[in-house]
Design a protein around this motif. Structure first.
Motif, PDB file in Angstrom:
ATOM      1  N   LEU A 232       0.717  -1.474   0.080  1.00  0.00           N
ATOM      2  CA  LEU A 232       0.021  -0.075   0.266  1.00  0.00           C
ATOM      3  C   LEU A 232       0.748   1.196  -0.042  1.00  0.00           C
ATOM      4  CD1 LEU A 232      -2.915  -0.930   2.600  1.00  0.00           C
ATOM      5  CD2 LEU A 232      -3.001  -0.685  -0.111  1.00  0.00           C
ATOM      6  N   ARG A 233       1.992   1.220   0.825  1.00  0.00           N
ATOM      7  CA  ARG A 233       2.946   2.331   0.917  1.00  0.00           C
ATOM      8  C   ARG A 233       3.412   2.533  -0.498  1.00  0.00           C
ATOM      9  NH1 ARG A 233       5.802   4.937   4.786  1.00  0.00           N
ATOM     10  NH2 ARG A 233       7.778   6.087   4.099  1.00  0.00           N
ATOM     11  N   ALA A 234       3.992   1.646  -1.216  1.00  0.00           N
ATOM     12  CA  ALA A 234       4.678   1.749  -2.713  1.00  0.00           C
ATOM     13  C   ALA A 234       3.512   2.135  -3.693  1.00  0.00           C
ATOM     14  CB  ALA A 234       5.349   0.608  -2.964  1.00  0.00           C
ATOM     15  N   SER A 235       2.492   1.601  -3.502  1.00  0.00           N
ATOM     16  CA  SER A 235       1.342   2.018  -4.398  1.00  0.00           C
ATOM     17  C   SER A 235       1.048   3.324  -4.237  1.00  0.00           C
ATOM     18  CB  SER A 235       0.046   1.170  -4.289  1.00  0.00           C
ATOM     19  OG  SER A 235       0.168  -0.144  -4.482  1.00  0.00           O
ATOM     20  N   PHE A 236       1.017   3.784  -3.007  1.00  0.00           N
ATOM     21  CA  PHE A 236       0.552   5.202  -2.707  1.00  0.00           C
ATOM     22  C   PHE A 236       1.647   6.514  -3.385  1.00  0.00           C
ATOM     23  CE2 PHE A 236       0.977   9.148  -0.140  1.00  0.00           C
ATOM     24  CZ  PHE A 236      -0.328   9.681  -0.060  1.00  0.00           C
ATOM     25  N   TYR A 237       2.879   6.249  -3.052  1.00  0.00           N
ATOM     26  CA  TYR A 237       3.906   6.950  -3.517  1.00  0.00           C
ATOM     27  C   TYR A 237       4.192   6.979  -4.949  1.00  0.00           C
ATOM     28  CZ  TYR A 237       4.742   8.350   1.220  1.00  0.00           C
ATOM     29  OH  TYR A 237       4.507   8.886   2.742  1.00  0.00           O
ATOM     30  N   LYS A 238       3.691   5.707  -5.761  1.00  0.00           N
ATOM     31  CA  LYS A 238       3.915   5.585  -7.224  1.00  0.00           C
ATOM     32  C   LYS A 238       2.518   6.196  -7.771  1.00  0.00           C
ATOM     33  CE  LYS A 238       7.172   2.062  -6.525  1.00  0.00           C
ATOM     34  NZ  LYS A 238       7.557   0.774  -6.978  1.00  0.00           N
ATOM     35  N   ASN A 239       1.849   6.462  -7.118  1.00  0.00           N
ATOM     36  CA  ASN A 239       0.324   6.566  -7.805  1.00  0.00           C
ATOM     37  C   ASN A 239       0.433   7.931  -8.533  1.00  0.00           C
ATOM     38  OD1 ASN A 239      -2.704   8.162  -7.798  1.00  0.00           O
ATOM     39  ND2 ASN A 239      -2.888   6.051  -7.567  1.00  0.00           N
ATOM     40  N   ALA A 240      -0.030   8.026 -10.182  1.00  0.00           N
ATOM     41  CA  ALA A 240       0.060   9.195 -10.724  1.00  0.00           C
ATOM     42  C   ALA A 240      -0.552  10.177 -10.385  1.00  0.00           C
ATOM     43  CB  ALA A 240      -0.389   8.603 -12.286  1.00  0.00           C
ATOM     44  N   GLU A 241      -1.886  10.206  -9.986  1.00  0.00           N
ATOM     45  CA  GLU A 241      -2.705  11.451  -9.582  1.00  0.00           C
ATOM     46  C   GLU A 241      -2.270  11.859  -8.160  1.00  0.00           C
ATOM     47  OE1 GLU A 241      -5.443  12.749 -11.070  1.00  0.00           O
ATOM     48  OE2 GLU A 241      -5.045  11.370 -12.661  1.00  0.00           O
ATOM     49  N   VAL A 242      -1.610  11.008  -7.366  1.00  0.00           N
ATOM     50  CA  VAL A 242      -1.127  11.550  -6.053  1.00  0.00           C
ATOM     51  C   VAL A 242       0.293  12.552  -6.525  1.00  0.00           C
ATOM     52  CG1 VAL A 242       0.372  10.785  -3.854  1.00  0.00           C
ATOM     53  CG2 VAL A 242      -1.920   9.600  -4.684  1.00  0.00           C
ATOM     54  N   LEU A 243       1.107  11.780  -7.225  1.00  0.00           N
ATOM     55  CA  LEU A 243       2.541  12.509  -7.794  1.00  0.00           C
ATOM     56  C   LEU A 243       1.828  13.931  -8.490  1.00  0.00           C
ATOM     57  CD1 LEU A 243       4.348   9.571  -9.408  1.00  0.00           C
ATOM     58  CD2 LEU A 243       4.788  10.818  -7.106  1.00  0.00           C
ATOM     59  N   LEU A 244       0.810  13.902  -9.177  1.00  0.00           N
ATOM     60  CA  LEU A 244       0.573  15.096  -9.882  1.00  0.00           C
ATOM     61  C   LEU A 244       0.030  16.309  -9.073  1.00  0.00           C
ATOM     62  CD1 LEU A 244       0.040  16.454 -12.541  1.00  0.00           C
ATOM     63  CD2 LEU A 244      -2.414  15.686 -12.448  1.00  0.00           C
ATOM     64  N   CYS A 245      -0.862  15.910  -7.978  1.00  0.00           N
ATOM     65  CA  CYS A 245      -1.286  16.866  -6.909  1.00  0.00           C
ATOM     66  C   CYS A 245      -0.575  17.018  -5.814  1.00  0.00           C
ATOM     67  CB  CYS A 245      -2.766  16.369  -6.444  1.00  0.00           C
ATOM     68  SG  CYS A 245      -3.739  15.773  -7.510  1.00  0.00           S
ATOM     69  N   THR A 246       0.534  16.407  -5.219  1.00  0.00           N
ATOM     70  CA  THR A 246       1.230  16.482  -4.222  1.00  0.00           C
ATOM     71  C   THR A 246       2.217  17.877  -4.225  1.00  0.00           C
ATOM     72  OG1 THR A 246       1.799  14.239  -4.027  1.00  0.00           O
ATOM     73  CG2 THR A 246       3.357  15.759  -2.953  1.00  0.00           C
ATOM     74  N   PRO A 247       2.654  18.377  -5.226  1.00  0.00           N
ATOM     75  CA  PRO A 247       3.336  19.822  -5.146  1.00  0.00           C
ATOM     76  C   PRO A 247       2.422  20.767  -4.653  1.00  0.00           C
ATOM     77  CG  PRO A 247       4.014  18.498  -7.088  1.00  0.00           C
ATOM     78  CD  PRO A 247       3.073  17.658  -6.636  1.00  0.00           C
ATOM     79  N   GLU A 248       1.362  21.101  -5.217  1.00  0.00           N
ATOM     80  CA  GLU A 248       0.233  21.996  -4.978  1.00  0.00           C
ATOM     81  C   GLU A 248      -0.178  21.907  -3.598  1.00  0.00           C
ATOM     82  OE1 GLU A 248      -1.113  25.589  -5.548  1.00  0.00           O
ATOM     83  OE2 GLU A 248      -0.169  24.514  -7.130  1.00  0.00           O
ATOM     84  N   ILE A 249      -0.344  20.787  -3.179  1.00  0.00           N
ATOM     85  CA  ILE A 249      -0.594  20.327  -1.570  1.00  0.00           C
ATOM     86  C   ILE A 249       0.170  20.754  -0.558  1.00  0.00           C
ATOM     87  CG2 ILE A 249      -1.523  18.641  -0.022  1.00  0.00           C
ATOM     88  CD1 ILE A 249      -3.012  17.423  -2.240  1.00  0.00           C
ATOM     89  N   GLU A 250       1.676  20.347  -1.061  1.00  0.00           N
ATOM     90  CA  GLU A 250       2.661  20.845  -0.102  1.00  0.00           C
ATOM     91  C   GLU A 250       2.982  22.253  -0.010  1.00  0.00           C
ATOM     92  OE1 GLU A 250       5.894  18.624  -1.971  1.00  0.00           O
ATOM     93  OE2 GLU A 250       5.607  16.779  -0.960  1.00  0.00           O
ATOM     94  N   LYS A 251       2.929  22.802  -1.288  1.00  0.00           N
ATOM     95  CA  LYS A 251       3.081  24.178  -0.966  1.00  0.00           C
ATOM     96  C   LYS A 251       1.651  24.966  -0.070  1.00  0.00           C
ATOM     97  CE  LYS A 251       4.660  25.089  -5.771  1.00  0.00           C
ATOM     98  NZ  LYS A 251       4.537  25.506  -7.088  1.00  0.00           N
ATOM     99  N   SER A 252       0.553  24.510  -0.030  1.00  0.00           N
ATOM    100  CA  SER A 252      -0.370  24.962   0.677  1.00  0.00           C
ATOM    101  C   SER A 252      -0.212  25.022   2.256  1.00  0.00           C
ATOM    102  CB  SER A 252      -1.815  24.331   0.503  1.00  0.00           C
ATOM    103  OG  SER A 252      -2.181  24.501  -0.896  1.00  0.00           O
ATOM    104  N   VAL A 253       0.635  23.849   2.421  1.00  0.00           N
ATOM    105  CA  VAL A 253       1.088  23.205   3.650  1.00  0.00           C
ATOM    106  C   VAL A 253       2.252  24.279   4.295  1.00  0.00           C
ATOM    107  CG1 VAL A 253       2.168  21.583   5.207  1.00  0.00           C
ATOM    108  CG2 VAL A 253       0.342  21.056   3.797  1.00  0.00           C
ATOM    109  N   GLU A 254       3.095  24.663   3.142  1.00  0.00           N
ATOM    110  CA  GLU A 254       4.266  25.247   3.590  1.00  0.00           C
ATOM    111  C   GLU A 254       3.580  27.110   3.818  1.00  0.00           C
ATOM    112  OE1 GLU A 254       7.709  23.127   0.937  1.00  0.00           O
ATOM    113  OE2 GLU A 254       6.652  25.033  -0.025  1.00  0.00           O
TER     114      GLU A 254
END
Length: 353
Positions: free
Chosen positions: A292-314
């Motif tokens: 599950l951990r590997a699937s999550f971090y390799k997921n295309a949709e997760v990879l696409l949305c992660t940068p914007e979500i990280e910026k919001s947290v920062e």
């Protein structure tokens, strides 16, 4: 016993099975490399091999050995291993080297530290990088143990890096858990949590030689007092502390005698096999979590949305908790079947009933 051969290429499952069953250490080493590989083709071959060998496993005694750096774990393992080989046992050592958190590289120096044991034809030493996994335990240590058992090794010694949660992880895959300590390191718990002591079936105070012999005896007495007030790590077994000198071999026979008594007592009580059964079930969910951990971090949709979500947290516009919820929702939506697909699955299940 078949002597080791040079590394061979293009081995089939039959080749691996035959080599392991014949005691070929070179092929055993290649088989462990195979199960550690992340390549899909290698994973399939590895699982086919393990399925064939599974009936030949389970006959060894699996011993976990941990302790803080400098406690002399490698020296103790080499001395104990050499003694066991002289007694006619075949010994496999699976030593987990810590990986760099930056480069993921590892020194893999256990064969250098255990030079004498590595040359013994009845011993097999496999250093593996932890890969940064929780507790420094190599991802495929359990499967490596099965391969060593199929190769007729009687004693499997698993050395942990001795940091953090590694003790909890190795406790879940071995029969007997040994904690190695030394004197003169300040607090006798040496920075280790009380929980680590509670996991130990035995504590060994190493380097009990020369001027340090009396100090080691005092520390042994103190730990036996502590263990008296703790719940035993294994039901029906009284955990105990002993001293030894890996340098001159003093106390090694006592350690092995204690391990043999442990095995005999727990087999008689039925707990030995109950623990093995529980370990198999723990292994299932450990692999599920890893997948599950590997699937999550390799997921295309997760990879696409992660940068914007990280910026919001920062920026402080999104809490870490809500960010995690968003990422998990993205993952779940991307992996969930469509409504029509779900209906088709339900119809299929109804038809099967």
């Amino acid at each position: 016993m078949v002597l080791p051969v040079k590394r061979r290429k293009g081995l089939t499952v039959d080749d691996y099975e035959r080599g392991i069953m014949q005691g070929d250490r070179a092929i055993l080493a290649q088989a462990i490399t195979l199960i550690e590989s992340n390549l899909p083709a290698h994973k399939e071959t590895a699982q086919n091999l393990l399925t064939r060998l599974l009936p030949k496993t389970g006959r060894s005694i699996r011993i976990g050995i941990t302790g803080v750096p400098g406690a002399g774990k490698s020296t103790l393992i080499e001395s104990l291993g050499n003694m066991l080989c002289q007694l006619g046992y075949r010994v496999a050592v699976l030593a987990i080297d810590p990986s760099s958190t930056r480069t993921k590289g590892s020194i893999l120096g256990d064969k250098t530290r255990m030079d004498s044991l590595s040359k013994n034809p009845n011993a097999f030493i496999r250093p593996s990088a932890s890969g940064g996994n929780l507790g420094g335990i190599a991802r495929k240590t359990r499967e490596a143990m099965l391969l060593c058992e199929a190769a007729c090794y009687d004693v499997i010694l698993v050395e942990t890096v001795g940091v953090g949660q590694s003790e909890v992880t190795v406790r879940s895959m071995v029969d007997f858990f040994l904690l190695v300590l030394i004197t003169g390191a300040g607090d006798e718990l040496q920075g280790m949590k009380k929980g680590v002591v509670e996991l130990a079936d035995a504590i060994v105070v190493n380097k009990a030689d020369g001027d340090n012999k009396m100090k080691a005896a005092n520390v042994k007495t103190e730990f036996n007092r502590i263990l008296h007030f703790l719940e035993p790590a294994t039901p029906g077994w009284i955990s105990q502390a002993n001293t030894c000198s890996a340098l001159n071999g003093e106390g090694l026979e006592d350690i092995w005698s204690m391990i043999r008594s442990f095995r005999q007592n727990t087999i008689s009580s039925g707990y030995f096999h109950e623990r093995r059964k529980k370990q198999k079930l723990d292994w299932i969910y450990s692999m599920v979590e890893e997948h599950l951990r590997a699937s999550f971090y390799k997921n295309a949709e997760v990879l696409l949305c992660t940068p914007e979500i990280e910026k919001s947290v920062e920026k402080g516009s999104l809490t870490a908790t809500n960010a995690a919820v968003k990422l998990l929702e993205i993952f779940e939506n991307s992996t969930s079947p469509t409504k029509s697909s779900r209906e088709e699955v339900e119809r299929t299940n109804e038809h099967s009933l």
